[in-house]
Design a protein around this motif. Structure first.
Motif, short mmCIF file in Angstrom:
data_model
loop_
_atom_site.label_atom_id
_atom_site.label_comp_id
_atom_site.label_asym_id
_atom_site.label_seq_id
_atom_site.Cartn_x
_atom_site.Cartn_y
_atom_site.Cartn_z
N VAL A 1 0.85 -1.19 0.00
CA VAL A 1 0.00 0.00 0.00
C VAL A 1 0.89 1.24 0.00
CG1 VAL A 1 -2.03 -1.04 1.08
CG2 VAL A 1 -0.18 -0.16 2.53
N GLY A 2 0.26 2.39 -0.13
CA GLY A 2 1.00 3.65 -0.10
C GLY A 2 0.05 4.81 0.10
N GLY A 3 0.62 6.00 0.28
CA GLY A 3 -0.20 7.20 0.44
C GLY A 3 -0.29 7.65 1.88
N ASN A 4 -1.08 8.71 2.11
CA ASN A 4 -1.20 9.30 3.44
C ASN A 4 -1.65 8.30 4.50
OD1 ASN A 4 -0.53 11.76 2.30
ND2 ASN A 4 -2.63 12.54 2.26
N GLY A 5 -2.46 7.33 4.08
CA GLY A 5 -3.03 6.38 5.04
C GLY A 5 -2.02 5.54 5.78
N VAL A 6 -0.76 5.44 5.27
CA VAL A 6 0.22 4.58 5.93
C VAL A 6 0.88 5.27 7.11
CG1 VAL A 6 0.71 3.45 3.72
CG2 VAL A 6 2.24 5.26 4.52
N ILE A 7 0.75 6.59 7.23
CA ILE A 7 1.43 7.32 8.31
C ILE A 7 0.81 6.93 9.66
CG2 ILE A 7 1.89 9.60 9.27
CD1 ILE A 7 1.94 10.68 6.40
N PRO A 8 1.62 6.42 10.59
CA PRO A 8 1.07 5.92 11.84
C PRO A 8 1.09 6.91 12.99
CG PRO A 8 3.33 5.20 11.67
CD PRO A 8 3.06 6.05 10.44
N THR A 9 1.73 8.06 12.80
CA THR A 9 1.94 9.00 13.90
C THR A 9 1.00 10.19 13.81
OG1 THR A 9 3.66 10.07 12.59
CG2 THR A 9 4.37 8.39 14.15
N ALA A 10 0.84 10.90 14.93
CA ALA A 10 0.08 12.14 14.94
C ALA A 10 0.98 13.25 14.39
CB ALA A 10 -0.36 12.48 16.36
N THR A 11 0.53 13.93 13.36
CA THR A 11 1.37 14.92 12.69
C THR A 11 0.63 16.23 12.47
OG1 THR A 11 0.74 14.43 10.40
CG2 THR A 11 2.39 13.00 11.39
N ALA A 12 1.42 17.28 12.32
CA ALA A 12 0.90 18.56 11.85
C ALA A 12 1.55 18.93 10.52
CB ALA A 12 1.16 19.67 12.87
N THR A 13 2.63 18.23 10.19
CA THR A 13 3.41 18.52 9.00
C THR A 13 2.73 18.02 7.73
OG1 THR A 13 5.50 18.45 10.23
CG2 THR A 13 5.63 18.00 7.87
N ASN A 14 2.83 18.79 6.65
CA ASN A 14 2.31 18.35 5.36
C ASN A 14 2.94 17.01 4.98
OD1 ASN A 14 2.87 21.27 5.71
ND2 ASN A 14 1.46 21.47 4.00
N PRO A 15 2.16 16.03 4.50
CA PRO A 15 2.66 14.66 4.40
C PRO A 15 3.31 14.25 3.08
CG PRO A 15 0.31 14.68 3.99
CD PRO A 15 0.70 16.11 4.30
N THR A 16 3.25 15.07 2.02
CA THR A 16 3.66 14.58 0.70
C THR A 16 5.09 14.09 0.68
OG1 THR A 16 2.08 16.06 -0.36
CG2 THR A 16 3.79 15.11 -1.75
N LEU A 17 6.02 14.85 1.26
CA LEU A 17 7.42 14.42 1.26
C LEU A 17 7.56 13.08 1.97
CD1 LEU A 17 10.35 15.39 0.53
CD2 LEU A 17 10.54 16.04 2.93
N THR A 18 6.85 12.91 3.08
CA THR A 18 6.94 11.68 3.86
C THR A 18 6.42 10.49 3.08
OG1 THR A 18 6.77 12.85 5.97
CG2 THR A 18 6.17 10.53 5.97
N ILE A 19 5.26 10.63 2.42
CA ILE A 19 4.69 9.46 1.74
C ILE A 19 5.50 9.09 0.50
CG2 ILE A 19 2.38 9.90 2.64
CD1 ILE A 19 1.59 10.96 -0.14
N VAL A 20 6.12 10.07 -0.15
CA VAL A 20 7.00 9.75 -1.27
C VAL A 20 8.23 9.00 -0.76
CG1 VAL A 20 8.53 10.76 -3.03
CG2 VAL A 20 6.18 11.57 -2.79
#
Length: 512
Positions: free
Chosen positions: A467-486
């Motif tokens: 899988v991939g995309g924003n849904g994989v992020i497991p932590t509480a964040t305030a930061t924009n996620p695009t860099l992280t998911i890439v």
């Protein structure tokens, strides 16, 4: 004959494109099929809509509105849920090119829902509409079970794929004056220092151009002859046999024909809402699927700079967006942004207005208190516009969330008071406005029922399914996620490429 590919990628947004590009670079002989439920967008494949003319952008937005395809903005706005303000900011950030999941949700006791939850449908996915901000996750936003050096290397590579520009501190001109003032207000022990927002754009012939999905895919059609991007193709379900993903059932949305494609690896990058939907429809239903749903809170307000920060007083760098960021820190689990509209990379309808050169946006984003009960419920009997299991969002706020929202408003006032003043009180954006929906297919260190996939995004209990995309992020964040998911997709894609190369080598040995 049944079609056979090495890798089937469901979704053409930033994560899906990162999988394709990374695997294609590592295994140029690979057969990679990427499918997208929405249509082809005229022009350069995957280009950002902000690079288009006004007429081209309007046409592209109408094409990517899914069930609202072709509806003019005024018509679409007529069905916004009661209590949502269809303001200029709301229209610019939510409506163009997107469609609502359910703007009139039926809420249970104690729920607030995500009435502005929205999606895009078209080649390039949200990567042709996104806001280009690329900050790195800080402190507890980072995935704790990925070694620091490994995550940093992945983030480095993600910046290269997206073409991210960064600016050192101190800067110059008005941008530096605002940054210094915000640093005096918000810097402190244990806090990530105030800086400038990294952004994915470039200048060509004196014109600013946004990085879209096409920036990631690059020239993949030329370097990987086996790559194909198939639009208007809906993934109905992943085919799983004896615990192994072996392909998918696809629907041609033009002819209505349904057919199967077999694959050695299947990757689902539909988005934070539709990726768990595809898994649910496929009978892949680990306990954490679609649970732990969260998006960061968004509080913003318009204001104006004082005489001390009048733009004409400074020698400004025309190629520096000048977006000041107050980064997330554990001691302050939120992110602030201060952007004078004269420096905005977006073309906004403020030019010529009185005082436009001093208009500034003060936007703060806060981390959500993650709960198992915040979830997407999928129907076993009802379907949506695409014929997939109907989604209902259950979402509530905790006491901690209410405190975070109040602190966001206070910090928006503080940041404005340092450089100017607010035109109105900061307001909390409607739930779903951020477009960053995390946790629905979250990563985990071990398969203990609280996650859907491992650190390389392979779904627990199903071989060859990723899988991939924003849904994989497991932590509480305030930061924009695009860099992280890439970055996370790049790590996972390297694992698939390694397996493909091993399979090719094994086959070659057997042939000898």
């Amino acid at each position: 004959m049944t079609e056979q590919v090495d890798v089937l990628i469901i979704g053409s947004g930033p994560s899906g494109s990162t999988y394709a590009r990374t695997i294609g670079d590592a295994v140029p002989t690979a057969r990679i099929l990427m499918v997208e439920a929405g249509p082809v967008i005229p022009g350069i494949r995957g280009d950002h809509t902000q690079n288009m003319t006004d007429e081209e952008r309007a046409a592209a937005q109408l094409l990517t509105q899914g069930p609202d395809e072709g509806l003019e903005r005024a018509q679409a706005l007529s069905d916004i849920a009661e209590g949502l303000d269809p303001s200029l900011e709301f229209r610019h950030t939510i409506l163009p090119g997107l469609f609502f999941l359910d703007p009139r949700p039926a809420l249970e006791d104690g729920e607030v829902g995500l009435p502005a939850a929205s999606m895009a449908s078209g080649v390039g996915g949200m990567g042709i509409h996104w806001g280009i901000s690329c900050p790195r996750p800080s402190q507890s936003e980072r995935t704790p079970f990925i070694p620091t050096a490994e995550l940093d290397a992945a983030l480095d590579h993600a910046e290269q794929l997206l073409g991210v520009r960064k600016w050192d501190v101190p800067g110059t001109g008005l941008a530096e004056a605002i940054r210094a003032a915000q640093a005096e207000e918000f810097d402190g022990p244990g806090l990530t220092p105030v800086g400038f927002m990294p952004a994915a754009y470039r200048w060509e012939d004196g014109r600013l151009r946004f990085s879209g999905t096409g920036m990631i895919l690059g020239d993949i059609e030329e370097t990987v002859p086996g790559f194909e991007l198939r639009a208007q193709t809906l993934a109905k379900r992943v085919i799983v046999e004896d615990g192994v993903a072996v392909g998918a059932a696809l629907e041609d949305r033009v002819s209505g024909e349904t057919y199967e494609v077999r694959a050695h690896h299947v990757v689902v990058c539909a988005d934070g809402l539709r990726t768990p939907q595809v898994l649910f429809a496929s009978g892949v239903r680990p306990p954490a699927l679609a649970h732990y749903l969260n998006e960061h809170f968004q509080v913003s307000a318009f204001g104006a700079l004082t005489d001390d920060f009048a733009p004409e007083r400074f020698d400004n760098d025309p190629e520096h967006v000048g977006y000041v960021i107050v980064p997330f820190s554990d001691e302050r689990p939120m992110q602030g942004g201060i952007l004078p509209l004269m420096n905005s990379p977006y073309r906004l309808a403020v030019a010529g207005q009185e005082g436009a050169e001093r208009l500034t946006v003060f936007a703060w984003y806060g981390a959500k208190d993650i709960q198992y009960c915040d979830r997407i419920e999928f129907s076993e009997t009802e379907t949506d516009f695409y014929g997939m299991p109907k989604m209902t969002i259950h979402y509530s706020r905790t006491e901690k969330d209410l405190q975070t929202i109040e602190q966001l408003k206070q910090n928006a006032r503080r940041s404005a008071d340092r450089v100017g003043g607010l035109a109105a009180e900061p307001e909390l954006a409607a739930g779903g406005s951020s477009l960053h929906y995390h946790g629905t297919v979250r990563m985990g260190a071990v398969d203990d029922g609280t996650s859907v996939c491992d650190q390389h995004l392979k779904v627990w209990g199903v071989d060859n399914l990723y899988v991939g995309g924003n849904g994989v992020i497991p932590t509480a964040t305030a930061t924009n996620p695009t860099l992280t998911i890439v970055a996370l997709a790049w790590r996972a894609a390297n694992q698939i490429a390694l397996q493909l190369n091993e399979r090719v080598g094994t086959a070659a040995t057997a042939a000898r």
